[in-house]
Design a protein around this motif. Structure first.
Motif: not given
Length: 148
Positions: A43-46, A83-84, A125-127, A143-148
């Motif tokens: 996804p574009q946001d990710l 989506g990770r 989401d975490h580092w 990073l997780h996909d936040t679009s779903s």
């Protein structure tokens, strides 16, 4: 005779590349990450968040993790089903781990560094940072996909 089929892991896309520990190498890391993620259909946001995170971690590897004659490594692992995305940047200097500025610092105060890690913390989401034997370190971000 019927046998249960072994569980197949979720499809994961991976990418790994050694890059020169230069400003050009850091810039290339960001460009490669974006290109790879778009080719995987992320996804574009990710993708946009990942490009910023890679840019910061690669710049830190070049600035703070430089050992003359040694490269840094960019690794991406994208779990499509979940989506990770995991971003890893490995450099050759393991004696100094990245430290973000304290959370109670005044917003307008001048700092010699650490602001980029605040950006990483905001976009991920975490580092964390782990040793990379024999003498390096790996900064990992998820990073997780936040679009779903």
């Amino acid at each position: 005779m019927n046998h249960a089929l072994p569980q197949v892991g979720r499809p994961t896309r991976t990418f790994s590349q050694l890059l020169s520990s230069t400003r050009r190498g850091a810039r290339l890391a960001r460009l490669l990450a974006g290109t790879e993620l778009r080719s995987w259909g992320a996804p574009q946001d990710l993708t946009e968040r990942a490009e910023l995170v890679v840019a910061e971690l690669a710049a830190n590897a070049v600035l703070h993790g430089l050992v003359p004659g040694r490269c840094f490594r960019l690794t991406l692992a994208y779990d499509l089903a979940a989506g990770r995305l995991r971003v890893e940047v490995t450099d050759a200097r393991g004696e100094a781990y990245p430290q973000p500025p304290p959370a109670d610092t005044e917003p307008g105060a001048l700092h010699s560094g650490g602001r980029g890690l605040l950006l990483v913390a905001a976009l991920t989401d975490h580092w964390d940072c782990v040793p990379h034997p024999p003498g390096g370190k790996t900064v990992r971000a998820e990073l997780h996909d936040t679009s779903s």
